[in-house]
Design a protein around this motif. Structure first.
Motif, PDB file in Angstrom:
ATOM      1  N   LYS A 183       0.825  -1.217   0.000  1.00 19.55           N
ATOM      2  CA  LYS A 183       0.000   0.000   0.000  1.00 19.55           C
ATOM      3  C   LYS A 183       0.855   1.262   0.000  1.00 19.55           C
ATOM      4  O   LYS A 183       1.983   1.261   0.480  1.00 19.55           O
ATOM      5  N   GLU A 184       0.291   2.338  -0.553  1.00 22.47           N
ATOM      6  CA  GLU A 184       0.956   3.631  -0.547  1.00 22.47           C
ATOM      7  C   GLU A 184       0.046   4.679   0.063  1.00 22.47           C
ATOM      8  O   GLU A 184      -1.152   4.719  -0.244  1.00 22.47           O
ATOM      9  N   PHE A 185       0.635   5.510   0.919  1.00 22.44           N
ATOM     10  CA  PHE A 185      -0.106   6.608   1.526  1.00 22.44           C
ATOM     11  C   PHE A 185       0.590   7.922   1.202  1.00 22.44           C
ATOM     12  O   PHE A 185       1.821   8.001   1.242  1.00 22.44           O
ATOM     13  N   SER A 186      -0.176   8.965   0.883  1.00 24.97           N
ATOM     14  CA  SER A 186       0.399  10.294   0.814  1.00 24.97           C
ATOM     15  C   SER A 186      -0.218  11.119   1.935  1.00 24.97           C
ATOM     16  O   SER A 186      -1.313  10.814   2.417  1.00 24.97           O
ATOM     17  N   GLY A 187       0.510  12.149   2.376  1.00 20.22           N
ATOM     18  CA  GLY A 187      -0.001  12.986   3.453  1.00 20.22           C
ATOM     19  C   GLY A 187       1.076  13.939   3.923  1.00 20.22           C
ATOM     20  O   GLY A 187       2.220  13.874   3.452  1.00 20.22           O
ATOM     21  N   THR A 188       0.720  14.817   4.841  1.00 16.43           N
ATOM     22  CA  THR A 188       1.674  15.779   5.385  1.00 16.43           C
ATOM     23  C   THR A 188       2.359  15.163   6.601  1.00 16.43           C
ATOM     24  O   THR A 188       1.691  14.734   7.548  1.00 16.43           O
ATOM     25  N   LEU A 189       3.694  15.125   6.569  1.00 15.54           N
ATOM     26  CA  LEU A 189       4.441  14.530   7.681  1.00 15.54           C
ATOM     27  C   LEU A 189       4.433  15.473   8.880  1.00 15.54           C
ATOM     28  O   LEU A 189       4.995  16.569   8.820  1.00 15.54           O
ATOM     29  N   LEU A 190       3.811  15.042   9.969  1.00 12.49           N
ATOM     30  CA  LEU A 190       3.754  15.887  11.167  1.00 12.49           C
ATOM     31  C   LEU A 190       4.833  15.529  12.178  1.00 12.49           C
ATOM     32  O   LEU A 190       5.373  16.400  12.849  1.00 12.49           O
ATOM     33  N   PHE A 198       7.794  12.121  13.548  1.00 10.83           N
ATOM     34  CA  PHE A 198       8.393  10.787  13.399  1.00 10.83           C
ATOM     35  C   PHE A 198       9.262  10.537  14.625  1.00 10.83           C
ATOM     36  O   PHE A 198       9.581  11.459  15.366  1.00 10.83           O
ATOM     37  N   ASP A 199       9.628   9.261  14.847  1.00  6.99           N
ATOM     38  CA  ASP A 199      10.577   8.956  15.923  1.00  6.99           C
ATOM     39  C   ASP A 199      11.627   7.979  15.406  1.00  6.99           C
ATOM     40  O   ASP A 199      11.625   7.631  14.217  1.00  6.99           O
ATOM     41  N   ILE A 200      12.533   7.535  16.282  1.00  5.08           N
ATOM     42  CA  ILE A 200      13.652   6.682  15.836  1.00  5.08           C
ATOM     43  C   ILE A 200      13.203   5.318  15.331  1.00  5.08           C
ATOM     44  O   ILE A 200      13.952   4.635  14.640  1.00  5.08           O
ATOM     45  N   HIS A 201      11.979   4.896  15.687  1.00 13.30           N
ATOM     46  CA  HIS A 201      11.458   3.624  15.168  1.00 13.30           C
ATOM     47  C   HIS A 201      10.834   3.828  13.787  1.00 13.30           C
ATOM     48  O   HIS A 201      10.359   2.887  13.182  1.00 13.30           O
ATOM     49  N   ILE A 202      10.851   5.076  13.320  1.00 12.03           N
ATOM     50  CA  ILE A 202      10.236   5.489  12.048  1.00 12.03           C
ATOM     51  C   ILE A 202       8.711   5.404  12.139  1.00 12.03           C
ATOM     52  O   ILE A 202       8.016   5.380  11.116  1.00 12.03           O
ATOM     53  N   ASN A 203       8.174   5.320  13.377  1.00 14.32           N
ATOM     54  CA  ASN A 203       6.747   5.602  13.536  1.00 14.32           C
ATOM     55  C   ASN A 203       6.525   7.007  13.011  1.00 14.32           C
ATOM     56  O   ASN A 203       7.350   7.894  13.271  1.00 14.32           O
ATOM     57  N   VAL A 204       5.449   7.235  12.251  1.00 12.43           N
ATOM     58  CA  VAL A 204       5.187   8.578  11.729  1.00 12.43           C
ATOM     59  C   VAL A 204       3.730   8.968  11.958  1.00 12.43           C
ATOM     60  O   VAL A 204       2.862   8.109  12.123  1.00 12.43           O
ATOM     61  N   VAL A 205       3.485  10.276  11.981  1.00  8.43           N
ATOM     62  CA  VAL A 205       2.117  10.792  11.950  1.00  8.43           C
ATOM     63  C   VAL A 205       1.947  11.579  10.657  1.00  8.43           C
ATOM     64  O   VAL A 205       2.756  12.457  10.339  1.00  8.43           O
ATOM     65  N   LEU A 206       0.918  11.195   9.894  1.00 10.13           N
ATOM     66  CA  LEU A 206       0.566  11.928   8.664  1.00 10.13           C
ATOM     67  C   LEU A 206      -0.757  12.649   8.879  1.00 10.13           C
ATOM     68  O   LEU A 206      -1.680  12.116   9.484  1.00 10.13           O
ATOM     69  N   ASP A 207      -0.845  13.869   8.366  1.00  8.10           N
ATOM     70  CA  ASP A 207      -2.128  14.568   8.345  1.00  8.10           C
ATOM     71  C   ASP A 207      -2.687  14.475   6.925  1.00  8.10           C
ATOM     72  O   ASP A 207      -1.934  14.409   5.949  1.00  8.10           O
TER      73      ASP A 207
END
Lengths: 79, 79, 79, 79, 79, 79, 79
Positions: free
Chosen positions: G28-35, G37-46
């Protein structure tokens, strides 16, 4: 009946020297006498037998099983 | 007969210099002489042979096997 | 109703001695009485039963389940 | 003949500068000269070649291989 | 609108007590009220429901979800 | 020719600013200029291109690649 | 143009507040605004959107993505 199982490894400790059924992530099942285990859930079984539908498919004998391949270990032998 | 196996690695230690059967997560089986192992269960086998249905499929010789690919290591050679 | 669940393990702690439904990554489901758990989510179930479509498929009895095989643990038993 | 292999990494150390066969979890096999390795079993091969049935399928040249993709590393080259 | 999300876990913290949509690696989706989470992304959902194509497939109720099974957690509920 | 590669990461260090071929566990291959890497083998490629049979399939541009998805990184570009 | 990317996380840091394309191991692919991230590469997208062949397949909105599900994060949006 299930006294002294405060932590999951307590059950493995109580099962030392007893017959256990081990199910692996691969779907295989082994029965055998639990001789030893560690915090990684690596185990040593004596008289290990690969089981299929309750029947002995293959005798493995004394064996070291890597913990990260295991789903469950049951001292009640699936009964 | 199975003296001194307090921890799982004790069995590997007792098996040094002996013929072992190693089954991998991929389903492959190797036999060979266990020369060395570490806490990751990385092992070195001498005269390693890939086995299939109890027959030698391919000779690999001296080889390093990465621990996280291993399901079981049996000094009784599957017998 | 859901008091005292500040951290995920609090729910497991409150569920000790109660019937839980455990779903595994393999797709299998087990019900049983939660006796113990640890930070790896290794658990011990008593009277474990493999379930299929709400029916008992197989009785396993007392069993140790390795944490990394688990998707969810529900004290409400899937109801 | 196999002197000095006390720990698994000793074999990799003795194999530096020699031709090795590397089998990956994906089933692929690479041959090449082992230049370097670390405790994660990350390796660098020179003149790496992807092999298939003992034939060169593709030349890769100098390459870094991530350790967690590796099943075995054999200095005897599968012979 | 999205104030105070400096680190990923901040979003989970802001989502406590709110309805979230959780997608698992297995492809399954759960909706429910986020009660708790930890650094492993283990979560507790209340009134968890397995969803399929926006419809409730099965009610699970109160449940503990193991973090390593999760792809995403969305407080906007997939809307 | 291959001077100074004492440890695997030395090769990545020498490859900074150069064109590399990266093969992923998914089977995909990316070429691009290696800008940065870390001990997890997370890498940043500039002008990344997804390759198929030596042809550019898709241009990705500047991209961060997570290390645990990588099989090999070759500065010789598969030649 | 690509100044200041000494370490892989530097690119993620520079991409905060910008549109990114995220490809997952599931394909799967997601696009979004990167709000975040942390060292585990967990990310929050808006404003996250699931993409397919360059088209919006589904709007997800604000979302937390677990790092170990990610293959790549590209601030150039696959262009």
């Amino acid at each position: 009946m299930v006294n002294g199982v405060e932590r999951p490894l307590d059950l493995l400790n109580q099962s030392k020297g007893k017959e256990v059924m081990v199910q692996l992530k691969s779907g295989k099942e082994f029965s055998g006498t639990l001789l030893a285990f560690d915090i990684h859930i690596n185990v040593v079984l004596d008289n290990a037998k690969e089981m299929e539908e309750g029947e002995v498919k293959k005798s493995i004998g004394l064996t070291f099983l890597r913990g990260d391949t295991i789903i469950f270990i049951s001292p009640s032998g699936g009964k």
